[in-house]
Design a protein around this motif. Structure first.
Motif, mmCIF file in Angstrom:
data_model
loop_
_atom_site.group_PDB
_atom_site.id
_atom_site.type_symbol
_atom_site.label_atom_id
_atom_site.label_comp_id
_atom_site.label_asym_id
_atom_site.label_seq_id
_atom_site.Cartn_x
_atom_site.Cartn_y
_atom_site.Cartn_z
ATOM 1 N N PRO A 128 0.517 -1.363 0.277
ATOM 2 C CA PRO A 128 -0.129 -0.193 0.011
ATOM 3 C C PRO A 128 0.712 1.337 -0.249
ATOM 4 C CG PRO A 128 -0.996 -1.348 1.797
ATOM 5 C CD PRO A 128 0.427 -2.155 1.058
ATOM 6 N N GLU A 129 2.060 0.864 0.188
ATOM 7 C CA GLU A 129 2.898 2.644 0.381
ATOM 8 C C GLU A 129 3.894 3.074 -0.947
ATOM 9 O OE1 GLU A 129 5.148 -1.241 2.737
ATOM 10 O OE2 GLU A 129 2.678 -0.177 2.794
ATOM 11 N N ASP A 130 3.654 1.801 -1.026
ATOM 12 C CA ASP A 130 4.122 2.071 -2.811
ATOM 13 C C ASP A 130 3.493 3.009 -3.417
ATOM 14 O OD1 ASP A 130 6.791 1.094 -2.206
ATOM 15 O OD2 ASP A 130 6.367 -0.488 -3.463
ATOM 16 N N LEU A 131 1.845 2.230 -3.252
ATOM 17 C CA LEU A 131 0.233 3.207 -4.475
ATOM 18 C C LEU A 131 0.837 4.450 -3.709
ATOM 19 C CD1 LEU A 131 -2.112 3.319 -6.545
ATOM 20 C CD2 LEU A 131 -2.714 1.555 -4.885
ATOM 21 N N THR A 132 0.164 4.581 -1.815
ATOM 22 C CA THR A 132 0.468 6.053 -1.450
ATOM 23 C C THR A 132 1.376 6.694 -2.275
ATOM 24 O OG1 THR A 132 -0.704 5.343 0.160
ATOM 25 C CG2 THR A 132 0.195 6.885 0.683
ATOM 26 N N ALA A 133 2.948 6.348 -2.240
ATOM 27 C CA ALA A 133 3.405 7.352 -2.144
ATOM 28 C C ALA A 133 3.108 7.789 -4.208
ATOM 29 C CB ALA A 133 5.322 6.334 -2.732
ATOM 30 N N ALA A 134 2.900 6.658 -4.573
ATOM 31 C CA ALA A 134 3.472 7.579 -6.262
ATOM 32 C C ALA A 134 1.682 8.255 -6.561
ATOM 33 C CB ALA A 134 2.343 6.177 -7.442
ATOM 34 N N ILE A 135 0.633 8.380 -5.939
ATOM 35 C CA ILE A 135 -0.150 8.916 -6.016
ATOM 36 C C ILE A 135 0.182 10.756 -5.057
ATOM 37 C CG2 ILE A 135 -2.736 9.939 -4.456
ATOM 38 C CD1 ILE A 135 -2.877 6.876 -4.370
ATOM 39 N N THR A 136 0.925 10.415 -4.035
ATOM 40 C CA THR A 136 1.370 11.975 -4.021
ATOM 41 C C THR A 136 2.770 11.941 -4.376
ATOM 42 O OG1 THR A 136 0.972 10.586 -1.289
ATOM 43 C CG2 THR A 136 2.743 12.251 -1.963
ATOM 44 N N GLU A 137 3.650 11.206 -5.414
ATOM 45 C CA GLU A 137 3.740 12.343 -6.422
ATOM 46 C C GLU A 137 3.218 12.648 -7.774
ATOM 47 O OE1 GLU A 137 8.000 10.679 -9.217
ATOM 48 O OE2 GLU A 137 7.009 10.072 -7.392
ATOM 49 N N ALA A 138 2.031 12.261 -7.805
ATOM 50 C CA ALA A 138 1.268 12.805 -8.671
ATOM 51 C C ALA A 138 0.879 13.920 -8.185
ATOM 52 C CB ALA A 138 0.273 11.743 -9.299
ATOM 53 N N GLY A 139 0.873 14.416 -7.045
ATOM 54 C CA GLY A 139 0.121 15.678 -6.505
ATOM 55 C C GLY A 139 -1.172 16.570 -7.681
ATOM 56 N N GLY A 140 -2.149 15.312 -7.844
ATOM 57 C CA GLY A 140 -2.564 16.070 -8.333
ATOM 58 C C GLY A 140 -2.904 15.926 -10.066
ATOM 59 N N ARG A 141 -1.689 15.379 -10.314
ATOM 60 C CA ARG A 141 -1.319 16.364 -12.240
ATOM 61 C C ARG A 141 -1.381 14.569 -13.067
ATOM 62 N NH1 ARG A 141 4.637 16.409 -11.516
ATOM 63 N NH2 ARG A 141 4.384 15.116 -9.874
ATOM 64 N N ARG A 142 -2.200 14.258 -13.751
ATOM 65 C CA ARG A 142 -2.363 13.802 -14.651
ATOM 66 C C ARG A 142 -0.884 12.431 -15.164
ATOM 67 N NH1 ARG A 142 -4.940 10.615 -18.633
ATOM 68 N NH2 ARG A 142 -4.024 10.232 -20.446
ATOM 69 N N ALA A 143 -0.815 11.357 -14.257
ATOM 70 C CA ALA A 143 0.295 11.202 -14.436
ATOM 71 C C ALA A 143 0.850 9.289 -14.314
ATOM 72 C CB ALA A 143 0.998 10.877 -12.484
ATOM 73 N N PHE A 144 1.418 8.785 -14.301
ATOM 74 C CA PHE A 144 1.548 7.405 -14.875
ATOM 75 C C PHE A 144 2.750 6.428 -13.775
ATOM 76 C CE2 PHE A 144 3.470 8.281 -18.159
ATOM 77 C CZ PHE A 144 4.827 7.925 -18.194
ATOM 78 N N CYS A 145 2.861 5.572 -14.312
ATOM 79 C CA CYS A 145 3.981 4.406 -13.319
ATOM 80 C C CYS A 145 4.064 3.316 -14.174
ATOM 81 C CB CYS A 145 3.528 4.013 -11.793
ATOM 82 S SG CYS A 145 4.542 3.346 -10.900
ATOM 83 N N ALA A 146 5.375 3.417 -14.754
ATOM 84 C CA ALA A 146 5.084 2.431 -15.910
ATOM 85 C C ALA A 146 5.694 1.051 -14.847
ATOM 86 C CB ALA A 146 7.300 2.623 -17.139
ATOM 87 N N ASP A 147 5.870 0.094 -15.693
ATOM 88 C CA ASP A 147 6.043 -1.343 -14.933
ATOM 89 C C ASP A 147 7.668 -1.594 -15.133
ATOM 90 O OD1 ASP A 147 6.993 -2.099 -17.513
ATOM 91 O OD2 ASP A 147 5.160 -3.053 -18.249
ATOM 92 N N ARG A 148 8.230 -2.979 -14.590
ATOM 93 C CA ARG A 148 9.215 -2.797 -14.887
ATOM 94 C C ARG A 148 10.742 -2.733 -15.578
ATOM 95 N NH1 ARG A 148 12.032 -7.750 -13.718
ATOM 96 N NH2 ARG A 148 9.768 -9.070 -14.522
ATOM 97 N N GLN A 149 10.262 -2.843 -17.033
ATOM 98 C CA GLN A 149 10.638 -3.345 -18.257
ATOM 99 C C GLN A 149 10.461 -1.589 -18.959
ATOM 100 O OE1 GLN A 149 7.750 -4.843 -17.569
ATOM 101 N NE2 GLN A 149 9.203 -6.686 -17.388
ATOM 102 N N THR A 150 9.988 -0.354 -17.998
ATOM 103 C CA THR A 150 9.676 0.636 -18.253
ATOM 104 C C THR A 150 8.670 0.407 -19.849
ATOM 105 O OG1 THR A 150 11.683 1.289 -20.023
ATOM 106 C CG2 THR A 150 11.797 1.310 -17.381
ATOM 107 N N THR A 151 7.984 -0.561 -20.338
ATOM 108 C CA THR A 151 7.366 0.106 -21.486
ATOM 109 C C THR A 151 5.697 -0.054 -21.358
ATOM 110 O OG1 THR A 151 7.568 -2.074 -22.111
ATOM 111 C CG2 THR A 151 9.204 -0.768 -22.680
#
Length: 215
Positions: free
Chosen positions: A118-141
């Motif tokens: 859960p803390e990784d998902l929270t960190a991504a939401i926090t970093e997005a900060g209300g912007r349109r954002a995405f998290c890439a997978d391990r392969q970055t594609t």
């Protein structure tokens, strides 16, 4: 963060999902696919910053298992209704969420993140900060998480090269490590990586049950 993100998680029929894993896991394939989903959404629902998790599915077993195991957690199933593909299913879920809260943040989360913390998902939401954002997978594609801006369209572009497609659409890439959020499982190598990170209890149990089952 105070308002909370509403996540949409799509899942195919269990017998058609994760076909590249069949050779890796053998045994009760549908049970493992279901376990991947349940671990993913349970972790997502408990993340700070997540308000609701909508699972868009076409398999009645998924809806029954969510009702049995995750009642009261904020996870709820909705019928896909034969929609043509992943992006259509995500848009359907996003439209349902928007009907309840037109100004909120909607996210698309992949259903195969069995090591998700859960803390990784929270960190991504926090970093997005209300912007349109995405998290890439391990392969970055590929993309494991896509977030809209408040009140803005989700505009999902999942498929081959989705990370580049989401970047080209104006989404910003979250930069934190977030290993468990990036580790989607499509292949035996992915499953080994997720296992090293620490599988959720349902996936671990399903795999252990498979390994001890007779021929």
């Amino acid at each position: 963060m105070e308002q909370g993100v509403d996540l949409v998680v799509p899942i195919k029929r269990l017998d058609r999902a994760k076909t590249r894993l069949r050779g890796a896991i053998g045994g009760p394939h549908a049970e493992v696919v279901l376990a991947l989903l349940l671990d993913t959404v349970a972790a997502a629902a408990s993340a700070r910053g997540v308000r609701r998790v909508l699972v868009v599915c076409e398999d009645t077993r998924v809806a029954k298992e969510i009702a049995a195991e995750l009642a009261g957690t904020g996870v709820e199933p909705v019928d896909e209704g034969g929609l043509p593909g992943l992006n259509a299913a995500l848009q359907h879920g996003a439209d349902l969420v928007r009907a309840d809260d037109p100004g909120g943040v909607v996210g698309a989360l992949q259903a195969d993140l069995p090591a998700l913390r859960p803390e990784d998902l929270t960190a991504a939401i926090t970093e997005a900060g209300g912007r349109r954002a995405f998290c890439a997978d391990r392969q970055t594609t590929g993309t494991t998480l896509l977030l809209s801006a408040p009140g803005a369209p989700l505009d999902p572009r999942f498929g081959t090269g989705s990370a580049h497609a989401h970047l080209a659409s104006g989404a910003v890439a979250v930069r934190a490590g977030l290993a468990t959020l990036r580790c989607d499982v499509d292949t035996a190598a992915d499953l080994a990586e997720a296992t090293a990170l620490g599988l959720g209890q349902r996936t671990a149990y399903a795999l252990a049950k498979r390994s001890t089952a007779g021929p």
